[in-house]
Design a protein around this motif. Structure first.
Motif, PDB file in Angstrom:
ATOM      1  N   HIS A   4       1.067 -14.344   4.354  1.00 35.49           N
ATOM      2  CA  HIS A   4       0.660 -14.854   5.657  1.00 35.49           C
ATOM      3  C   HIS A   4       1.040 -16.331   5.751  1.00 35.49           C
ATOM      4  N   ILE A  47      -5.129  -0.792   7.503  1.00 39.11           N
ATOM      5  CA  ILE A  47      -4.414  -1.959   7.002  1.00 39.11           C
ATOM      6  C   ILE A  47      -5.062  -3.238   7.499  1.00 39.11           C
ATOM      7  N   GLN A  64      -6.504  -5.761   4.732  1.00 39.15           N
ATOM      8  CA  GLN A  64      -5.862  -7.073   4.620  1.00 39.15           C
ATOM      9  C   GLN A  64      -6.880  -8.213   4.662  1.00 39.15           C
ATOM     10  N   HIS A  91      -3.649 -10.032  -1.000  1.00 36.70           N
ATOM     11  CA  HIS A  91      -4.198  -8.922  -0.233  1.00 36.70           C
ATOM     12  C   HIS A  91      -3.095  -7.925   0.077  1.00 36.70           C
ATOM     13  N   LEU A  95      -0.288  -5.795   1.774  1.00 41.23           N
ATOM     14  CA  LEU A  95       0.698  -5.974   2.839  1.00 41.23           C
ATOM     15  C   LEU A  95       0.772  -4.707   3.686  1.00 41.23           C
ATOM     16  N   GLU A 135      -1.201  -3.953  -4.774  1.00 39.16           N
ATOM     17  CA  GLU A 135      -0.712  -3.219  -3.603  1.00 39.16           C
ATOM     18  C   GLU A 135      -0.375  -1.779  -3.977  1.00 39.16           C
TER      19      GLU A 135
END
Length: 238
Positions: free
Chosen positions: A9, A57, A61, A74, A76, A200
């Motif tokens: 981000h 999501i 996230q 976090h 993706l 992830e």
């Protein structure tokens, strides 16, 4: 010690204005293309799943997990979304999530929104799906089981995360606004995102495995990739 979140981000000011505009255009063009393709590929039974994927999501996230002391990451979600609803719809789902997070929750800079969409929605989804496709074909019949799909999802998510980080590195190389060397940025992004990719991958593996056990007919990757017939079976049928 204050924890630093490093999962793609990008905030305002990391890349300069021309680079932000360039990747803003890339993001608009990419999502527009995905929207056209989604209209052709998304059927009625997959529409609710696409909404659930976007909501999932978005929620996940918001939760960070530790990567290194003082560093967290976090989800993706690119590979996860692509496996479940396809790369085009998956990219749109993540794009919508990123827009909402940026405009309503100040999570990711507004001027960097195009770069974030390029990295997380476009690169993450399409790279993750390409890896999942290769892994599924390599796994053969074993990839058609929930456990096999979980392994495929783990590999795709881990590699897709590193590919998304590479997108950030390229953007920084083109127009990084800070004075940090590109080698330092690359080493940090690749190093941390290999670890983030493991997290992830675990989240993706658990999620796609659960969907495969309950509704295997909704898995886009399974529906659109024909199962390979063994040579022995082919001879018998002949």
């Amino acid at each position: 010690m204050t924890s630093t979140t490093v999962a793609m981000h990008m905030s305002d000011g990391i890349i300069n204005a021309p680079t932000s505009l360039l990747f803003g255009a890339v993001a608009v063009a990419g999502l527009g293309f995905c929207a056209v393709r989604t209209r052709r590929t998304l059927d009625d039974r997959a529409v609710p799943l696409a909404g659930l994927v976007a909501a999932f999501i978005f929620a996940v996230q918001m939760v960070n997990f530790p990567v290194l002391p003082g560093v967290s990451g976090h989800l993706l979600g690119g590979a996860l979304a692509a496996i479940l609803v396809g790369p085009y719809t998956g990219a749109l789902c993540i794009g919508v999530v990123l827009v909402v997070q940026s405009l309503l929750f100040a999570d990711g800079g507004v001027t960097a929104l195009g770069a974030n969409i390029t990295n997380m929605a476009l690169i993450g989804s399409f790279a993750g799906y390409a890896v999942a496709l290769l892994a599924l074909r390599a796994a053969g019949a074993r990839g058609r089981t929930p456990r096999g799909l979980s392994i495929v999802g783990f590999i795709a998510a881990m590699i897709g995360t590193v590919c998304a980080a590479t997108g950030f590195i390229i953007e920084y190389l083109i127009g990084g606004a800070a004075f940090t060397s590109i080698s330092t940025v690359a080493a940090y992004m690749w190093g941390t995102h290999v670890l983030i990719g493991i997290g992830e991958g675990l989240i993706t593996a658990v999620t796609v495995g659960a969907v495969a056990r309950s509704r295997p007919d909704l898995i886009y990757l399974w529906r659109t990739v024909p199962a390979r017939t063994s040579s022995a079976s082919a001879r018998v049928s002949a």
